[in-house]
Every structure is written in structure tokens, then in C-alpha cells.
Design an enzyme around this catalytic site. Structure first.
Site, PDB file in Angstrom:
ATOM      1  N   ASP A 141      41.318  16.016  24.082  1.00  0.00           N
ATOM      2  CA  ASP A 141      42.417  16.888  24.516  1.00  0.00           C
ATOM      3  C   ASP A 141      43.508  16.269  25.488  1.00  0.00           C
ATOM      4  OD1 ASP A 141      43.876  19.125  25.027  1.00  0.00           O
ATOM      5  OD2 ASP A 141      42.862  19.784  26.884  1.00  0.00           O
ATOM      6  N   GLU A 190      43.741  16.662  19.475  1.00  0.00           N
ATOM      7  CA  GLU A 190      44.447  17.811  19.363  1.00  0.00           C
ATOM      8  C   GLU A 190      45.712  17.489  19.082  1.00  0.00           C
ATOM      9  OE1 GLU A 190      43.628  21.560  21.921  1.00  0.00           O
ATOM     10  OE2 GLU A 190      45.841  21.398  22.111  1.00  0.00           O
ATOM     11  N   ASP A 238      39.873  21.092  30.288  1.00  0.00           N
ATOM     12  CA  ASP A 238      40.221  20.005  29.703  1.00  0.00           C
ATOM     13  C   ASP A 238      39.214  19.464  28.922  1.00  0.00           C
ATOM     14  OD1 ASP A 238      43.093  19.127  31.356  1.00  0.00           O
ATOM     15  OD2 ASP A 238      41.374  20.027  32.446  1.00  0.00           O
TER      16      ASP A 238
END
Lengths: 193, 193
Positions: free
Chosen positions: B7, B68, B141
Site C-alpha cells: 500500500d 495498489e 496501511d
């Protein structure tokens, strides 16, 4: 002092190397474009740009890497790839303990032509004149990379130190400081890098 | 198959590692956050994130790094730093010949909850359930990094191969393909990466 300028880009990343001597005498050393194939995947393209920039930095051993600052509000298709290419240049410099300077296009134009809104061709002509080149530097990405290197060499000390107060600046330095401020704040809050 | 999910973030970069076994059985391996100090310069922060990600990749030797995807139209202050952190992950993987997969938040939510617009807490609960964790993964996160790794493991083959035609897809795969398409086109042209 050797300065390596980078005009970041994922497809074409301009690299320009100059030497800044006494009395702000600038000499041309090298100009080139590091490329990646738009048909390759993003990770392989970044690797190509990173490897190309590492090779240039290792070849010319600059004292500073001067990179054109990327803004998020430049909402073009390519802005994230451009930011990532700039990131590759920053990483390559940081891994070698070479200081990184980020300069905006406005700062670059101001330093080279005295006008933060100068046309591209004006900037190219002044780059050629400052570096005593017989022809305009080609391609455009390469010219921009030389411009961002020259920008770092010609920046006022006020901009260099960052802590200088405005009243100590010359008229040109004040103009510069205003251009920097305009770039950082006038176009919206500075984004991300 | 070991999947390392990222992430991306410049201040906090989530890393989640899972193993995908037979029958889509997923096991939790590791979760952590790589950080950089917001008071340091951008180049040193990127170096910190890059070194942290390299260490995780070397420790867990993933078969795929799942990251991501960042969009330029997320016009937040941090979007360029986020894109650059994603770039560090891509570079670290490419240097090791590890394939990189980019997944959108919509794809991730769809794969994990069946709803591309699921709430964050729903996703976190499903991540915990899928990985048989007794508590919700913390911090957020880290949960997102696990989600993006799970997303890659649970993606339909149609999405995996990319070349599959819609008529060969199951209903769930079609839904997925539509979510991907929505992410790529519905929110405007895909930006930069």
C-alpha cells in the site's frame, strides 16, 4: 562544480551535465536522453530509466543533481510517470550521497532569461548562448535538462541558502524568491515533492 | 505462491505478505509498515522507503509484488509522493525479476468483499477472516497491504490473463472485469501508471 540536470520523463528523460567554474562561468559537458519503451510494463520502464540515470551519474560524478520539480496540478496523463521518473533520479543521487536540488520550470526560466514566463525557444537560445554552443541543444528534453542544471548554477544565494531574509536580497534575487514562492504557493499548495 | 502486497505511501508504506496455496487457501505471513521522516528531504525519504521495501522483498522472496495503483485524479497533497513510493516498490521488484501486478482499490474491495464500494472496516474484517486472524490487522496501511496481496491471489483468471474474452468469464469474473474497466475508464482515463 559539476551539475547534472534532469528533465524527468518516463518515455524520455533528459540529462544535461555542465561545469560551473569561477565567476559563474559555465561550460557544457554532456547532454543525452534516457529512454524507455512505452510498450513495456511500468516496472521495467522505471528500471530502464533508473539504470540509465545511474550510468550517467557514475560517468560524470556530479556534485549536485538538479531535477525539475513535478506538480500534481499539471493534470496530464503522464504526471505520475513523470513524478516516478523524478523519483528514480532522486533515489540514484541519494544512494550516492549526492545532494539533490529541485527547481521549478518558472525558476529555471527566470534564472536563464530573467523572465519566469519565457517562451521555450527563448530558453533554448539562452542555454546555447550561456554554454557557448554553436547550435541549439537537441532534442528539447535535453535542452530542458541543461536549463535545469544552469538554473541551479545561476540561482541566487538567497535561494541557495533558503534561510536568507528578503531584505538582504538584490532586486534579481527578490524577483527569484517571488517566482519560487509563486511556484510553491500561487499555483496552489506545493504537491507531494 | 508468496505474494507481497504494497500500500504505497511516502510517510507510511504498508507491506503485507501472504501465501496462496491450493484451492485458494490463503495464509498470513507478515505485515509491517515502512516509514520515512516527513522532516527529511524527498530524496532521502525515497531512499528510506526503497531500502525498507528491498529488505522486505529479500526477506520474503515473493513470487509476485502486488501494488495498489495510484491515480492522478486523486488530487491530494500527497499523490506524487505516493506515486513515487509505488515507483520504489516497482523498481525493487524489477531489479529482482519479480513480476509486478497493479490493482485498484475497487478491484481489491471487489475481490475481498464482493463489493467494489465496500467500507474500509468491512474490508478489514474480511481480511482478518480470510487470513484467520484473531484481531483486525493494524495499522490501517498494513491492512490495506494485506488486502492488495489477497486481491492478487483471489483475482479471476480473466483478470490474470488479460487476454480472456468476456464471454468466457463467470458472472463473478464479469463483475470483476467491469470493476476493472470502471476503475480504468469510468473515473477518467487511467493516469500515468
Amino acid at each position: 562544480m559539476i551539475i547534472l540536470g534532469v528533465d524527468p520523463g518516463l518515455t524520455r528523460c533528459g540529462v544535461g551535465v555542465i561545469e560551473a567554474g569561477a565567476y559563474r562561468r559555465l561550460s557544457f559537458i554532456h547532454v543525452d536522453v534516457v529512454r524507455s519503451d512505452p510498450h513495456e510494463s511500468q516496472d521495467l520502464r522505471l528500471l530502464k530509466i533508473y539504470n540509465g540515470l545511474c550510468a550517467k551519474i557514475d560517468e560524470f560524478a556530479p556534485d549536485t543533481v538538479s531535477i525539475e520539480r513535478v506538480f500534481a496540478q499539471e493534470n496530464r496523463n503522464t504526471v505520475l510517470g513523470t513524478a516516478q521518473a523524478a523519483g528514480m533520479a532522486m533515489l540514484a543521487a541519494a544512494q550516492r550521497n549526492i545532494p539533490v536540488a529541485l527547481h521549478t520550470p518558472t525558476e529555471s526560466k527566470m534564472a536563464i532569461t530573467g523572465n519566469g514566463k519565457a517562451e521555450k525557444i527563448q530558453v533554448e537560445r539562452m542555454v546555447a548562448r550561456i554554454l557557448s554552443l554553436n547550435t541549439l541543444p537537441k532534442p528539447a528534453d535535453a535542452a530542458d535538462a541543461l536549463a535545469i542544471a544552469i538554473c541551479h548554477a545561476l540561482r541566487p544565494q538567497g535561494a541557495l541558502e533558503g534561510g536568507e531574509r528578503e531584505q538582504h536580497l538584490t532586486a534579481a534575487q527578490r524577483q527569484w524568491a517571488q517566482a519560487s514562492q509563486h511556484a510553491a504557493h500561487g499555483r496552489g499548495v506545493r504537491r507531494g515533492m
